[in-house]
Design a protein around this motif. Structure first.
Motif: not given
Lengths: 87, 551
Positions: B76-77, B203, B205, B239, B241, B417-420, B551
């Motif tokens: 998970d994230r 992404t 939780d 994302e 969650l 999850k990736k860079k955004y 967050y």
């Protein structure tokens, strides 16, 4: 005479190269073994982490809460006192 | 040496016994030296050849002792494992290799106390190889090894473990016995996972997922609904969650799921969602500059004809004159139809397409539903305006609300999850749409149908929707209760969609009012305001502090 010296040098280089190659291989074997040991340790770490993730998962914690912390009260947000900087 | 000295040299011939010189003796001495030299030379050649041979040899096959697992883990994230491959062992016996069967039986009884020994005994006296236990734990594996039995065969096997059992069942999917993903993320990212190099980070939780699932299960106990779904998504980057669909199933049991009740309601379930669509109608009017929030609609009729059916207000006591804002707060069907007629078919279709409601959406799993296609006509425009005769998935609904509330930026829901880069977002709606629609959504919670979700401190805004469930193309008396919420409304960060399918009234459930003291026993109406909204409120009560601090 020159021929003999040349043959000797070539022979010497071949032998030296072979010796170096052998010792390099030994080193590579050691590196390989170390990498394998690291992999085993990583695997072990991952298994322990998996156990840890399971044991502290919300589901387990709720089970424990219901079992041992039955009297636990949730405090309502409105009951929190707002503190100003001067207090 | 000078010439004189040279002359002084004399040879005493008596010392040289030339007559008796034994040339053969000299030869033997010379041969000895040559022999020793040759032996040493041969030894050097041999050793050199050996060294050259060793160095020229290719590297021997290495013995890998670490386990060669060729499927990457999924986390998970927060780095918690949600799916992991572990090396397990299957234990079997080849009866032909057993020397003392009685002795082996005693050993097996000790090692496998839960196994049916009489069954094993029967097989042991046969000839065929058989398994005693599959997927044994490392502890038991060590015990079996200590038995020292040659007839016991230990077969290593890679097993996929899902430590959270049901929690992510609809998202993770399953793999078959050949390590191929057959559904969910396991299927979509099969090649990447088989590559085995890098963990796949989601992404999701785990804690939020657990809380939302728990509340949906509690709702099922209260409202006896056959299923439900909850989606929590970041409105700015898409994302997800948490995405829960119930009923769910334990992935570790590896059962083939064919029953329709187990579908992923969030992504695969296609529903007519009712009044939650009114927000889209008003947003479309605001986006094209055809209406403003304070525009007044005078003398609204109570009933309207549409293709042989009657469109009427749910609440007959609604005033005849309503502003655009009032139409959404009071969920006026007729008011929404009037706005829809101002917008027109073309622009309405264009707007719904723009926010991704009408077509099948691209997502990280294959289990995605296709909204039912329909022909646009005047009557369809009327029904679409208040959310009937049009279908979509709850995830698309969440996406639509995210776009409306985040300033009008395109959002693509994702589980990976990736860079955004937030600065590269594409703006698809006018800037003032969010600024105008968000305060109205807040008023729906403070003054309208969603007051049970007005959790203090989190500024919830949203819209309820109650629709009839369509089965086999016909409307039934069963209800689909939906609540699409956005919070905090002053700076929207999250959208939470709660959908409950086929809810029933509860006589015993006690509602605690949020904006006034007191409580209410029993569900008075089978509508979203008394079911989905209540559950959304309970969820935000619990996830709010986590979202605010984590967050």
């Amino acid at each position: 005479m020159k021929k003999y010296v040349l043959v000797f040098i070539i022979f010497f280089l071949v032998i030296t190269t072979s010796i170096i190659k052998n010792s390099t291989r030994e080193l590579e074997n050691k590196i390989f073994n170390s990498n394998e040991k690291i992999k085993i340790l990583i695997n072990r770490k991952e298994i322990i982490k998996l156990q840890n993730d399971y044991l502290r998962s919300p589901q387990r914690l709720f089970e424990f809460k219901n079992k041992f912390l039955d009297n636990l009260e949730v405090i309502e947000l409105s009951k929190f006192k707002h503190l100003s900087q001067n207090e | 040496m000078n010439k004189d000295d040279f002359n002084k040299i004399t040879i005493n011939s008596s010392n040289l016994d030339l007559d008796n010189f034994n040339s053969s003796k000299f030869k033997i001495d010379l041969n000895r030296v040559a022999f020793i030299f040759i032996v040493i030379f041969i030894i050097i050649i041999l050793y050199s050849t050996r060294i050259i041979y060793l160095s020229s040899k290719t590297f021997e096959k290495r013995i890998y002792i670490s386990n060669q697992i060729n499927r990457a883990d999924i986390t998970d994230r927060n780095g918690n494992y949600v799916s992991k491959s572990v090396l397990t062992t299957n234990v079997g016996i080849d009866p032909k290799l057993v020397k003392d069967k009685e002795k082996l039986l005693i050993k097996l009884q000790y090692t496998f106390p839960k196994q049916n020994i009489s069954e094993i005994k029967k097989k042991l006296y046969g000839k065929k190889f058989f398994y005693i236990q599959k997927q044994v734990t490392p502890e038991r594996f060590e015990k079996i090894k200590l038995l020292g039995e040659k007839s016991i065969r230990l077969e290593p096997k890679i097993t996929r473990i899902y430590p959270d059992k049901n929690l992510f069942s609809h998202l993770l999917g399953q793999i078959d016995n050949d390590n191929n993903g057959i559904s969910g993320i396991e299927k979509t990212f099969d090649n990447k996972l088989k590559d085995g190099r890098k963990q796949l980070v989601l992404t999701l939780d785990k804690e939020l997922q657990f809380i939302i699932r728990n509340e949906l299960l509690n709702a099922q106990n209260v409202f006896k609904n056959i299923g439900g779904t909850g989606i929590l998504m970041n409105v700015n980057n898409g994302e997800i969650l948490s995405l829960v669909s119930i009923p769910d199933f334990d992935l570790n049991q590896r059962k083939s799921i064919s029953d329709r009740k187990y579908i992923n309601r969030a992504t695969k379930g296609v529903y007519e969602l009712g009044s939650v669509f009114k927000t889209f109608t008003i947003a479309a009017g605001l986006n094209y500059g055809l209406i403003s929030s304070n525009d007044m609609f005078m003398n609204l009729e109570k009933k309207m004809k549409c293709g042989g059916r009657i469109i009427s207000e749910y609440d007959e006591d609604l005033p005849k004159d309503l502003t655009v804002e009032d139409i959404l707060i009071n969920s006026s069907n007729i008011g929404s139809v009037k706005i829809g007629q101002i917008i027109g078919k073309k622009k309405m279709k264009e707007f719904l397409g723009l926010i991704g409601i009408l077509n099948k959406m691209e997502f990280d799993i294959e289990e995605v539903g296709m909204p039912l296609p329909f022909t646009w006509n005047d009557c369809k425009l009327k029904t679409v305006s208040y959310g009937h005769g049009i279908t979509t998935t709850p995830l698309q609904l969440a996406k639509g609300y995210a776009i409306l509330s985040n300033g009008g930026y395109q959002v693509n829901p994702t589980l990976i999850k990736k860079k955004y880069d937030i600065s590269k977002r594409k703006k698809i709606l006018n800037s003032d749409v969010s600024a105008k629609i968000n305060p109205i959504l807040r008023k729906v919670v403070t003054n309208g149908t969603a007051s049970l979700s007005d959790v203090e401190g989190y500024e919830i805004g949203g819209k309820t929707g109650t629709a009839q469930l369509v089965e086999n193309g016909l409307y039934t008396n069963k209800k689909i209760n939906t609540f699409a919420s956005v919070f905090p409304i002053s700076d929207p960060k999250y959208v939470l969609v709660i959908l409950l399918e086929d809810t029933k009234l509860s006589k015993d459930y006690v509602y605690k009012y949020r904006n006034k003291p007191g409580s209410f026993e029993g569900t008075p109406f089978n509508t979203a305001g008394w079911t989905s909204v209540e559950i959304a409120g309970k969820i935000i009560d619990k996830i709010g502090p986590i979202l605010a601090t984590k967050y």
